[in-house]
Design a protein around this motif. Structure first.
Motif, short mmCIF file in Angstrom:
data_model
loop_
_atom_site.label_atom_id
_atom_site.label_comp_id
_atom_site.label_asym_id
_atom_site.label_seq_id
_atom_site.Cartn_x
_atom_site.Cartn_y
_atom_site.Cartn_z
N THR A 296 0.92 -0.99 -0.01
CA THR A 296 -0.07 0.00 -0.10
C THR A 296 0.75 1.09 -0.03
O THR A 296 1.82 1.26 0.80
N THR A 297 0.69 1.91 -0.98
CA THR A 297 1.86 3.25 -1.10
C THR A 297 1.16 4.49 -1.61
O THR A 297 -0.37 4.24 -1.99
N LEU A 298 1.77 5.50 -1.70
CA LEU A 298 1.31 6.63 -2.17
C LEU A 298 1.27 6.97 -3.75
O LEU A 298 2.41 6.41 -4.43
N ALA A 299 0.37 7.44 -4.42
CA ALA A 299 0.52 7.22 -5.92
C ALA A 299 1.12 8.68 -6.22
O ALA A 299 2.27 8.91 -6.81
N PHE A 300 0.44 9.77 -6.04
CA PHE A 300 1.05 11.21 -6.30
C PHE A 300 -0.03 12.08 -5.52
O PHE A 300 -1.23 12.02 -5.24
N LYS A 301 0.64 13.29 -5.25
CA LYS A 301 -0.13 14.68 -4.67
C LYS A 301 0.51 15.70 -5.50
O LYS A 301 1.64 16.28 -4.97
N LEU A 302 -0.31 16.30 -6.50
CA LEU A 302 0.18 17.09 -7.20
C LEU A 302 -0.13 18.53 -6.72
O LEU A 302 -0.76 19.29 -7.37
N ALA A 465 5.90 19.36 -12.61
CA ALA A 465 6.85 20.89 -12.52
C ALA A 465 5.80 21.85 -13.30
O ALA A 465 5.58 22.79 -12.99
N GLY A 466 5.20 21.26 -14.53
CA GLY A 466 4.39 22.25 -15.30
C GLY A 466 3.29 22.68 -14.73
O GLY A 466 2.77 23.75 -14.57
N ILE A 467 2.31 21.51 -13.77
CA ILE A 467 1.40 22.12 -13.02
C ILE A 467 1.93 23.02 -12.04
O ILE A 467 1.14 23.99 -11.70
N ALA A 468 3.05 22.90 -11.38
CA ALA A 468 3.35 23.79 -10.34
C ALA A 468 3.61 25.22 -10.49
O ALA A 468 3.07 26.11 -10.01
N VAL A 469 3.92 25.56 -11.96
CA VAL A 469 4.29 26.72 -12.45
C VAL A 469 3.05 27.25 -13.53
O VAL A 469 3.25 28.24 -13.90
N GLY A 470 2.28 26.58 -13.44
CA GLY A 470 1.09 26.80 -14.42
C GLY A 470 0.91 26.86 -15.77
O GLY A 470 0.25 27.38 -16.38
N TRP A 472 0.65 23.79 -17.12
CA TRP A 472 -0.32 22.93 -17.52
C TRP A 472 -1.21 22.92 -16.22
O TRP A 472 -0.88 23.19 -15.17
N LYS A 473 -2.40 22.22 -16.47
CA LYS A 473 -3.49 22.08 -15.62
C LYS A 473 -3.57 20.55 -15.27
O LYS A 473 -3.84 19.91 -16.36
N PHE A 478 -4.84 14.92 -17.44
CA PHE A 478 -5.31 13.64 -17.26
C PHE A 478 -6.55 13.25 -18.06
O PHE A 478 -6.73 12.30 -18.46
N ALA A 479 -7.12 14.37 -18.73
CA ALA A 479 -8.25 14.18 -19.83
C ALA A 479 -7.44 13.78 -20.94
O ALA A 479 -7.78 12.78 -21.58
#
Length: 521
Positions: A296-302, A465-470, A472-473, A478-479
């Motif tokens: 049981t592990t963590l997948a991600f936290k964006l 990284a792209g999500i963090a700096v805006g 990409w969304k 994911f879509a």
């Protein structure tokens, strides 16, 4: 090209380092890769030189930037952020004052800690599963905590540095970020939730170091890094490095990065084929306990405020490494890519089954007393049969893990197609092998989907990284990740009867590997 925006990723794997630069359409516009040295001091021991890894990162960044610039891309002003992904569990302890490692990095597949694991199993009331409730992981040589314990117990330099308050511990991501952001001159001592989840020391629910675990194992909290999310501003590249002043804004362990790169939503799974093979199923925002040998592990936290996604994982120690063994140790092939041609010369293994338990078996067996076997050999057996058996061994191991996943997740925990089929998304260097992918589909009895870009690990780090700096969304990425029209699908052709017979034979072969660790040399 003026006005363009770029995101890059450092992809630090078990055998090589890469730096890739993407434009805002996630197209690679520059990259460089360097292999580094593997050290095997004793049987079952595997080490890396942290300084060599550091220099490989420096060289890859510089050369990839030079290539992109030569091709007309204005990366000097257009590079907005860098993401980092890395081999997990591999453990480094270094001096805060000198910046020098106090020992070589102990690699994730190293098994020198077997005796520590056995001792803890006997001493702790919960035995092998003592820490599962807090961290989701069983006691195993695989995880960082026992590697750190070995260093603390066996290396005087490490003991002394800890006593003086001069020691820093980290997985490879932590070592790289500390150096990239200044090193002895104010380097940031951080890790991310995915890498921290593989140490055995992080509480899966609080996402912080578990105080009870630290006390039980006598690991001082002062040597541990701060835990951050997978997508946030961490710090800037310091002077003396290529890409000076560019933010590091994403960090994920390699398998978690592949999940992001494959856009795996709840109920969807991916399998990455590299040195080992790693299968992860996104279980959503609640951890799911495994009763069938999985982690049981963590997948991600964006993002710091983003929801935490969890996963079930099955880790296979030896996958592509078995092909390297055929090449480097036996000389049956001269390049890894030759195995597909050689294995295609026969239409079956001729009854040969190969189990690559070189350093024991991980999920779902968890037998560190297992060793490799090759059974069913006759005078008819050729190197083509052996090559095909090696490919099949990778696929059988993935099937073992997926069978456990199906049992743990249940029907409600998995997404299927309109036909009721479970799709396995695949990635990693070995997936270029079409025969391997067809064997995988045949043994699973369900389709295997290979994306156009198989290097989804590096892509996932860039996405974070792209999500963090805006740039990409998250919801858009994911879509778009579910547009499978650019993918290749391998559908099963093997009969159910034949599949069952082969699986039964494989299980007999696996049982033959148990209890072989003490064979006389």
């Amino acid at each position: 090209m003026p006005g363009e925006i770029y995101i890059a990723s450092i992809d630090q794997g078990t055998t090589s380092t890469r730096f890739l630069i993407y434009d805002n359409s996630a197209r690679i516009i520059g990259s460089h890769q360097i292999e580094f040295t593997q050290f095997y001091p004793e049987a079952g021991w595997v080490e890396h030189d942290p300084m060599e890894i550091l220099e490989s990162v420096r060289s890859c960044i510089r050369k990839a930037l030079d290539k992109a610039t030569a091709d007309g891309h204005n990366v000097d002003s257009g590079l907005k952020a860098i993401g980092l992904t890395n081999q997990r569990e591999t453990t480094v302890v270094w001096s805060k004052s000198t910046g020098c490692p106090l020992h070589n990095a102990i690699v994730w597949m190293d098994v020198r800690t077997s005796s520590i694991c056995r001792k803890l199993e006997k001493e702790l009331p919960g035995g092998r599963t003592h820490f599962v409730e807090s961290c989701g992981l069983p006691l195993s040589t695989y995880f960082s905590a026992v590697k750190l314990l070995w260093l603390m117990e066996n290396k005087e330099e490490v003991k002394a540095a800890i006593e003086k308050g001069d020691a820093l511990f980290g997985t490879i991501d932590t070592w790289l970020i500390w150096n990239l952001t200044g090193g002895v001159n104010g380097g940031l001592h951080v890790t991310d939730v995915s890498n921290a989840s593989r140490t055995m020391l992080m509480n899966l629910k609080t996402l912080d170091w578990d105080k009870t675990t630290l006390k039980t194992l006598r690991i001082p909290a002062e040597i541990l890094p701060k835990i951050v999310s997978n997508a946030e501003f961490i710090g800037k590249i310091s002077k003396g490095w290529p890409a000076f002043d560019v933010p590091i804004a994403g960090c994920l362990g390699d398998q978690h990065a592949a999940m992001v790169g494959q856009a795996c939503l709840k109920g969807e799974a991916k399998s990455t084929y590299g040195t080992g093979a790693f299968i992860m199923l996104n279980t959503g925002t609640e951890p799911v306990k495994s009763n069938h040998g999985l982690l049981t592990t963590l997948a991600f936290k964006l993002g710091p405020k983003a929801p935490t996604n969890y996963a079930l994982e099955g880790s296979i120690a030896i996958a592509g490494a078995a092909v390297q063994w055929l090449r480097d140790s036996l000389g049956i092939i001269s390049t890894a890519s030759e195995i597909e041609t050689l294995a295609s010369e026969v239409d079956s293994t001729g009854g040969v089954y190969f189990v690559p338990a070189f350093n024991g078996l991980f999920a779902p067996w968890w037998r560190d007393d297992a060793r490799g076997v090759c059974i069913g050999i006759t005078r008819f057996t050729s190197k083509s049969h052996i090559a095909r058996a090696v490919l099949e061994s990778m696929c059988f191991q993935v099937k073992d893990v997926l069978d456990s996943m199906h049992k743990d997740a249940g029907e409600k925990g998995e997404v299927t197609t309109e036909k009721g089929e479970f799709l396995l998304r695949v990635d990693g260097g070995a997936t270029v092998n079409n025969l391997l992918m067809q064997i995988q589909a045949d043994l699973l009895g369900s389709p295997v989907v290979r994306p156009a870009d198989i290097e989804t690990t590096a892509l996932g780090a860039a996405y974070a990284a792209g999500i963090a700096v805006g740039v990409w969304k998250e919801d858009e990425l994911f879509a778009s990740g579910h547009k499978l029209n650019a993918s290749t699908t391998f559908s099963p052709t093997l009969s159910e009867e034949k599949r069952k017979k082969k699986v039964d034979s494989w299980c007999k072969a696996v049982e033959r590997t148990f209890g072989l660790a003490d064979l006389e040399s």
